[in-house]
Every structure is written in structure tokens, then in C-alpha cells.
Write an enzyme that holds these catalytic residues in place. Structure first.
Site, PDB file in Angstrom:
ATOM      1  N   GLY A   1       6.788   0.478 -12.674  1.00 43.29           N
ATOM      2  CA  GLY A   1       6.193  -0.322 -13.260  1.00 43.29           C
ATOM      3  C   GLY A   1       5.690  -1.485 -12.557  1.00 43.29           C
TER       4      GLY A   1
ATOM      5  N   LYS B   1       6.887   3.124   0.845  1.00 43.80           N
ATOM      6  CA  LYS B   1       8.008   3.712   1.331  1.00 43.80           C
ATOM      7  C   LYS B   1       7.922   4.717   2.715  1.00 43.80           C
ATOM      8  CE  LYS B   1       9.433   5.117  -3.204  1.00 43.80           C
ATOM      9  NZ  LYS B   1       8.173   5.364  -3.901  1.00 43.80           N
TER      10      LYS B   1
ATOM     11  N   GLU C   1      13.562  -3.525  -0.478  1.00 45.31           N
ATOM     12  CA  GLU C   1      14.299  -3.498  -1.820  1.00 45.31           C
ATOM     13  C   GLU C   1      13.698  -2.371  -2.784  1.00 45.31           C
ATOM     14  OE1 GLU C   1      16.710  -2.639  -4.140  1.00 45.31           O
ATOM     15  OE2 GLU C   1      17.787  -4.722  -3.542  1.00 45.31           O
TER      16      GLU C   1
ATOM     17  N   THR D   1       0.841  -1.200  -0.007  1.00 42.40           N
ATOM     18  CA  THR D   1       0.132  -0.103  -0.110  1.00 42.40           C
ATOM     19  C   THR D   1       0.982   1.201  -0.054  1.00 42.40           C
ATOM     20  OG1 THR D   1      -0.035   0.286   2.409  1.00 42.40           O
ATOM     21  CG2 THR D   1      -1.622  -1.394   1.395  1.00 42.40           C
TER      22      THR D   1
ATOM     23  N   LYS E   1      13.826   8.611  -1.905  1.00 48.83           N
ATOM     24  CA  LYS E   1      14.689   7.562  -1.967  1.00 48.83           C
ATOM     25  C   LYS E   1      16.157   7.647  -1.577  1.00 48.83           C
ATOM     26  CE  LYS E   1      11.600   5.854  -5.768  1.00 48.83           C
ATOM     27  NZ  LYS E   1      11.052   6.153  -7.131  1.00 48.83           N
TER      28      LYS E   1
END
Ligand code: ADP
Ligand code: ASP
Ligand code: MG
Length: 814
Positions: free
Chosen positions: A796, A579, A606, A555, A682
Site C-alpha cells: 500500500g 528492490k 526498510e 522507482t 524479499k
């Protein structure tokens, strides 16, 4: 002469009894057979219930006695031809009347004693053995009914009488001299004391009757026929993968049964072992199956662990205190206090500091034990040299059994490692110096999980079962389910991994099925699931307490990301595609990493950076092997790369963004990508993984998105981008005029992280980057000039799902 015993299920129905007759009829062609039978399955419990109802003043006992009577009369009618029924019917009726009389007496008294209970339950075997004896005779097989009460002499400890072997031996020899048929029928379980009063040998005691008879008569072998095809590597009701043990030594069988393998009543082995009589365990309902043989040298090769068993209803008693150190006699006094109350000690451990002694007893004796021990140590307790006895309940023992374990190092390490990885807390450990068994005391709620995971660990031929709970069934989630369905068979065959999706949830509904959900049909299963949010789903996961559990978060939800600590504390692995957790304030990220470490499980993410690209894994490998990261340069947004690779002013910027969203590259709210926030998250995660204590505020962001685009809803955002088309066009034109491409670049250099749009000139490492690709350059101690480069699709559903899949596999290897 051989002795054969049939248990409750084996004589539980007229059809089963016919099967018994067939088995025995074959045997008596070869040698005389003593057949011992249990009560019809369930009768002993039913009789005890009659007694309890009557003692409690509840007249329902009459109905219960009626049911018992009818069951036996019906069996007579089905097994014996009509012409021969009447004498047996009246004999059975008479015995059932005695049961009723006994219960009437109990009802009037309003209480029952152990002696009366023994009398009451004895009818189960007395009646069953007479019916089966008559059934043989009706088929023309000559047989004799021996009254076990006249053969087996015990003391007067009702409910669990102790056998007088010499006297019993004499009585059997005398009976044998008189015997004129090659078949004898005997009731199991019952015996009598010196005064001729009926006693019983303890629940499950018909096995023991058979062993006593086999020893007394020097039988060539003893066969115990039951409802499973032998003694198994674990209780098949708990461990579906349990296997039959072809051959086992007396000692091992004794140990397994003492530690809970109900298939044999524990005292059974001793009498036959003394005489080296082999014991076979056979299945009445599958007579052709080979079964298990228990014998002197039981199978010596192969797996050093022969079986796994468990005992429930354990209480742990701990006697502790500084006054115990170095003072002899404490243990003696403890055990004397327990034995004065006839309390059976199941397990003992004492730390070498002598500061505490810990014993395991049946929970029913716990209170009695506390009183006795506290009384015995009253002087020391008053002087505060010893604490009052500590009693803990709801515990169980799991035990590994095997005679060869002593010559194989590392077995306990493997055992406790497996328990630890699955969050099973071990409260006490005992290993006899014979090393025939290693026992661990654990919480009762963990028993099923523990036995199954130990079974997986030690009986390698079985597959490792992995239980997945997945939340989030959007783009990536549904692709993952598809990939799992596709690979299930392969992983089973090639990796012995049985991956099952046991739970599935979206934000409104969840479904949990311990057998594993049908992955072809998960949508319907989820639609038909329960209403509930992540909290109910999590409760369901924790309550199931399954082994090798992995929780997968696909989610983008903050609430879900807050659940991880609760799961990690239960040693449940967490695989996060989400994240939010890792980009939360550093303390939370740290807490999760530490929790995973402390509870021996995995926290893997990952796909937080570069979707399925092996970026975090590579970084971890570099660091673990002693490398140091100096600098990271990266293009980490699949969305931004797609947008700048496709935007050339010929169609509006907003339209290109829309396409990226439609193709599934963006976050649910595309502003997170466009503003650079997602890239900041990130690079922060990478910096954290590289060892930096860094927060979002410390990252500079040179955003190209006008402030006005960030206001309102996602629709407003698209509208405002159209208004700002000239701004985007200008940025593009400037870069194009310089012959450069636009890339949104993240960098981490000497502890500082930054993100922003940059013009990249031809020849630069970042220049040739197409579609939605990501690229990452690691400059490290070992890669100082030419960086380690990872490049490929960075967004993707398919590649992200496969990254999640890889994390799941990594978590199962922990
Ligand atoms: P019977 O009525 O024939 O005496 P029991 O019910 O007493 O049968 O014992 C057989 C049962 O023991 C099996 O049905 C099985 O569920 C249970 N059991 C527990 N542990 C084991 C084991 N290690 N191997 C085989 N059976 C076991
Ligand atoms: N009928 C007794 C019991 O149920 C003894 C036996 O079946 O072994 O405990
Ligand atoms: Mg039994």
C-alpha cells in the site's frame, strides 16, 4: 574623541551618505569625531579596471573614467545645495581629470606599476572624503578635512605598505594640536612614504586607517560602520543562518578576519588592541541594531566556537623525501626560500615522521614558490633525497575560531566527523597550540557545504537542513511528498530538522531548486523542469554538492539502482524503496553496503520487505546486539495474501489479481508477485541481512502459476489467467476441502531459503492473516520457541511511503 569609519556601501549612494551624516551629527554632540570614509562602493575596482584597460591598450578606459566622474558629480549635485556646488564641482572635476591624465599615461606606456596603481586608486577615497566633508559643511556642521597622506607614514611597498607607527603618531599629534572643529573627515586606505609618494594600505584598508587614527589619537572607541549588523558567526553571503556575535575578544576577531571574515581588514585589530580601545561593528542601514563589540575580555561564556570562516585561492605546497628525516634545517631552508620571494605562508603542517612539510600559500604565489623551493633544494633533488615540490591548487581553508576551544575537548572530533559524514575530504589540518583556531584544508568546491554544515554543527540554535532528491513520483512517491509536506513544520519545531525536497525526477524530467521545491505544487514544478534522465539528475545532485543530502529511489528501475555507488561515493545517503539493488547478485549488494560504510553514509531499504513494517530494522537490531537468527517463516507478499484472502472461486482469479493491482499493492508488472519472484527477492534480502551470502538461484520456488501465464505482455497474462481459471479453482477447492487457507510462504532455515504456496491449517501462526497483511516470524537464539512476530499491512502506498519517510529520518541521524 572617537573614530568612526564608513565602508564603501555605507557611502555608496547619496541616500546612504545622508544616513551617515545623521549618524555622525548625533555623535558630535557628545565628543569630537574623526570620520574615515572609503571610496564610494565599487570605485576602487572601477579605478583598477581603468588602469588595466589603459595598460592593455584598450581605449574603453575613457568611458570608464567618464562613468566614475559622472557618479561623483551626480553625488555632489544631490548632496549640496545648488548655490554651493560650483567650487566642489570643479574640485571633483579636477581630481577626475587627474585620473584621466594618469590613465592616458598608462595607455601610452602600455604598462602600469604598483606605484602608479596606488596613485590611481587613491582618488576613490580622496574624492569621496571631500564630497562628504562638503556635505557636512553644507548642513552647517563645521568640519576639517585631513589628508591621510600627510598623517600616515608608510614604507614604499606599494599596494600593501607597512606603517611607520612612531612617525605616524607624531604627525597625528601635530595635526590634533591645530584642530579647531569637533568633526574631521579623512580618506581611508591612502598614506604616503618618506618621499611623499602616495601609498595604500591594502584592499579593504580603510578599516586599518581608522584603527591607526584611533590608536594615534588614543580614541575612546572605534566604530566600523558597514552593511551588516556586526561580526557574524559566518559570512552571511554563504551561510543564511549566520548570527551576529554580540561580543568577541580582540584575539578572536583577529583570527576570524585573518581566516577570511571580510567584515574587518585583518591588520585593523592590532593597533587598537595594544591600546585596549573597544571596537564596535555597526550597520549603517540598521543603526538601532546593537552590533558587535570587540574588546579585551570579549564575551567569555557560551559557545566555545565563536565563528567559522574560510579562505579561498589556496595552494598547498608539500616538500617530501626520505632525506628529510631527522636532518635539521630543512624547514628553515624551506621558509627562507619562500620569504626570499616575499611569499606569505598562510598555514603550516608537519607530520611527526618529519617525512614531509606542507604549507599553504596564496595560489598566485604558487609558481614562484615552486621555482624558489626547487632551486633551494636542488642538490637534494638531484640526489633523490627530496622530491621536487608538489603543488596542489583549487583548495581552501575552513577554520573554526574561538578562544575557549582549548578548554573544551571534542571540538575537532565533532568538526572532522561532520565533514567526513558529508564526504568533505580533508587534505591538511592545522591547529595552533593556542587552539584559537582549527583549520582544515579542503577542496574549494566543498567550501560552501563545509561552512554551512559546520555552522549547523556548532551553532545549535540553527536547524539541521536536510536536502532530499527524490526520483519516482508514482503512487508511493506522491504519497511521500504529501507526507513530507504535512510533517515539515512539525519536524522543524520538534526535531530542528529542516527537510527540503530539493530535486524531483521521473523517467523523463527533473527539477532541482536549491531553495527547496514547493510541495503543494510539485507536479507543475516537475512539468516545467528540464528534460533529462537519471544521469542528468545525478550529475545535478553531485554538482550541487549540498550538505546532508539523501537520495530517495521510489522507482522500480534497474538503471536507477545502478546509480547508487556514484552517490554513496560522494557520501550521499541512499534510501531505496526499489528492490532491484538489494536483490541483484550478491557482489552488488555487498558493494553498496561497503561503500556506505567506507564513505560514512547510509544505504537504507526498510521498505524492500513488508513495506512500512519494521522488519529489516528489527533484524539489524537483533544481530547488532548479538542475537543469531536460526529460522525465518513469513508471508511477505501483500499481493498474494490479498489474492488468496479474496479468492474463493466466486469470481475469476484474474479479476482478484486485477483488483490488487488497481488498489496499488502489486509491482508494476504483477507477474513478479504472482510467480513468487518478488517473495524470493524479499527472503533473499532478509537472508543477506542475516549474514548469508545467498543468490536467487539458490532459492527454491514451488510456484502455483502455470508456465503459460508468464509469456507475453501483462495483458496476455490477464487473458491467460482467465484461461487457467480451472487450475486456480482446483487449488482453492483442495485447500477449502481440508479446512485450510492458502498462503504463499517464504522460509529461511539453516542457510536454505524457499518459497511456495502452502495450505495452512487453523491454529497455525500464519492462519489468521487478513487483507494485504504480511507476517514475519523470527526464531533466534533469544526467541527459540516463541518467535518474534511482526505483522501488519505489507503493501500500500501510504504505509510504504511512511517506511521510506522513516528511512529518510534514519539517514539524517547518521
Ligand atoms: P565595507 O565596504 O563596509 O568595508 P566589506 O564588504 O569590506 O564592507 O565587509 C562587509 C561584508 O563582509 C559583509 O557584507 C559580509 O558579506 C562580509 N563578511 C564576511 N564574513 C563575515 C562575518 N563573519 N561577519 C560579517 N560579515 C562578514
Ligand atoms: N576602497 C578600498 C577598497 O575597496 C579600501 C576600503 O574600502 O576599505 O579596497
Ligand atoms: Mg571592508
Amino acid at each position: 574623541m572617537q573614530v568612526i569609519k564608513f565602508g564603501g556601501t555605507s557611502v555608496g549612494s547619496p541616500e546612504a551618505i545622508l544616513q551617515v551624516i545623521e549618524i555622525v551629527a548625533e555623535k558630535i554632540k557628545q565628543e569630537p569625531v574623526i570620520t574615515i570614509v572609503s571610496a564610494f562602493g565599487g570605485t576602487t575596482d572601477a579605478l583598477l579596471q581603468c588602469g588595466a584597460l589603459a595598460a592593455g591598450g584598450n581605449e574603453l578606459y575613457k568611458e570608464q573614467v567618464n562613468n566614475i566622474t559622472n557618479r561623483h558629480l551626480n553625488a555632489v549635485k544631490q548632496l549640496i545645495p545648488v548655490q554651493q556646488q560650483s567650487s566642489l564641482l570643479s574640485a571633483v572635476k579636477k581630481l577626475c581629470n587627474e585620473v584621466e591624465d594618469l590613465c592616458n599615461g598608462i595607455f601610452l606606456l602600455g604598462e602600469t606599476t604598483a606605484r602608479t596603481k596606488d596613485k590611481l586608486v587613491s582618488y576613490g577615497e580622496l574624492i569621496s572624503s571631500q564630497i562628504i566633508n562638503a556635505a557636512f559643511q553644507a548642513r552647517g556642521v563645521k568640519s576639517t578635512w585631513w589628508d591621510s597622506r600627510k598623517l600616515i607614514r608608510t614604507n614604499s611597498e606599494f599596494g600593501n605598505a607597512v606603517v611607520d607607527f612612531p612617525k605616524t603618531g607624531e604627525q597625528f599629534s601635530a595635526a590634533r594640536k591645530e584642530l579647531s572643529t569637533s568633526l574631521v573627515l579623512m580618506p581611508g586606505f591612502v598614506a604616503s612614504d618618506a618621499a611623499g609618494t602616495t601609498t595604500t594600505l591594502g584592499r579593504g584598508g580603510s578599516d586599518y586607517t581608522a584603527a591607526i587614527a584611533a590608536a594615534a589619537l588614543d580614541a575612546s572607541k572605534l566604530e566600523i560602520w558597514t552593511d551588516v549588523s556586526g561580526m557574524m558567526t559566518a559570512d552571511p553571503r554563504w551561510v543564511p543562518n549566520a548570527k551576529v556575535i554580540p561580543s568577541i575578544s580582540y584575539q578572536e576577531a583577529m583570527e576570524l578576519s585573518h581566516f577570511g571574515a571580510k567584515v574587518i581588514y585583518p591588520p585593523t585589530i592590532q593597533p587598537v588592541m595594544n591600546k585596549h580601545i573597544p571596537v564596535w561593528i555597526k550597520n549603517t542601514f540598521a543603526p538601532a541594531d546593537p552590533g558587535t563589540v570587540i574588546e579585551l575580555d570579549g564575551f567569555r561564556n557560551g559557545n566555545p566556537v565563536r565563528g567559522i570562516s574560510s579562505i579561498n585561492n589556496l595552494a598547498l605546497l608539500s616538500l617530501e623525501g626520505s632525506g628529510m628525516i631527522g636532518v635539521p634545517g630543512f624547514s628553515r631552508r624551506l621558509f627562507e626560500a619562500l620569504s626570499s620571494q616575499q611569499i606569505n605562508v598562510i598555514l603550516i603542517t608537519q607530520g611527526s615522521s618529519e617525512h614531509s612539510i606542507c604549507v599553504g600559500v596564496d595560489v598566485l604565489s604558487a609558481e614562484k614558490a615552486k621555482q624558489a623551493v626547487d632551486a633551494a633544494f636542488e642538490p637534494e633533488i638531484t640526489l633523490q633525497k627530496v622530491d621536487p615540490l608538489i603543488v596542489e591548487k583549487d583548495l581552501s581553508i575552513v577554520a573554526l575560531v574561538g578562544e575557549q576551544m582549548k578548554s573544551h575537548p571534542g571540538i575537532s572530533g565533532k568538526m572532522f566527523g561532520a565533514l567526513g559524514r558529508n564526504g568533505v575530504n580533508v587534505r591538511a589540518i592545522a591547529q595552533g597550540s593556542s587552539e584559537r583556531n582549527i583549520s582544515a584544508v579542503i577542496s574549494t568546491r566543498d567550501v560552501r557545504k563545509a561552512i554551512n554544515l559546520l555552522h549547523e554543527e556548532f551553532f545549535e540554535t540553527t536547524n539541521k537542513q536536510v536536502n532530499l532528491f527524490i526520483t519516482g513520483v508514482g503512487n508511493v512517491g506522491s504519497r511521500l511528498l504529501q507526507q513530507l509536506a504535512q510533517q515539515q513544520q512539525y519536524l522543524l519545531q520538534h526535531n530542528k530538522l529542516q527537510l527540503r525536497v530539493v530535486g524531483l525526477a521521473n523517467s523523463k524530467k527533473y527539477v532541482i531548486s536549491e531553495e527547496g521545491l514547493d510541495l503543494q505544487n510539485w507536479k507543475t514544478e516537475l512539468e516545467n523542469g528540464s528534460d533529462g534522465d537519471i544521469a542528468s539528475f545525478t550529475d545535478g545532485i553531485i554538482q550541487r554538492n549540498l550538505r546532508n543530502t539523501v537520495f530517495v529511489d521510489i522507482t522500480a528501475s534497474e538503471i536507477v539502482a545502478r546509480i547508487y555507488p556514484k552517490l554513496l561515493e560522494k557520501s550521499i545517503a541512499v534510501v531505496a524503496c526499489n528492490k532491484i539493488a538489494c536483490s541483484s547478485p550478491y557482489v552488488y549488494y555487498r558493494e553498496l553496503k561497503d561503500k556506505a560504510h567506507a564513505f560514512n553514509t547510509s544505504f537504507l531499504f526498510e521498505t524492500n520487505v513488508g513495506a512500512g513494517l519494521p522488519i529489516i530494522g528489527t533484524l539489524n537490531d537483533l544481530l547488532k546486539s548479538g542475537d543469531q537468527v536460526h529460522r525465518i517463516e513469513a508471508v511477505l507478499s501483500g499481493t498474494l495474501n490479498f489474492v488468496f484472502n479474496n479468492y474463493d472461486g466466486s469470481r475469476p482469479f484474474a479479476e482478484v489479481v486485477r483488483q490488487a493491482q488497481d488498489e496499488g499493492y502489486t509491482e508494476p508488472d504483477p507477474r513478479l508477485d504472482l510467480s513468487g519472484t518478488d517473495v524470493m527477492r524479499k527472503i533473499m534480502i532478509l537472508a543477506r541481512e542475516a549474514g548469508e551470502t545467498i543468490e536467487m538461484e539458490a532459492i527454491s520456488n514451488n510456484s502455483f502459476l502455470p508456465e503459460s501465464c508468464m509469456k507475453g505482455t501483462v495483458d496476455d497474462f490477464y487473458r491467460e489467467m482467465l484461461n487457467q481459471e480451472a487450475h486456480f479453482k482446483a487449488i482453492y477447492d483442495e485447500a477449502a476441502a481440508n479446512g485450510n487457507k492458502l498462503k504463499f510462504v517464504a522460509s529461511f532455515n539453516n542457510g536454505r531459503a524457499a518459497v511456495g504456496l502452502r495450505q495452512i491449517a487453523p491454529g497455525h501462526d500464519l492462519y489468521h492473516l487478513y487483507g494485504k497483511d504480511n507476517i514475519i516470524l523470527f526464531y533466534t537464539e533469544r526467541y527459540p520457541e516463541q518467535p518474534l512476530v511482526i505483522k501488519g499491512a505489507g503493501a500500500g502506498a501510504d504505509v510504504t511511503a511512511s517506511g521510506v519517510f522513516a528511512d529518510i529520518l534514519r539517514a539524517t541521524l547518521n
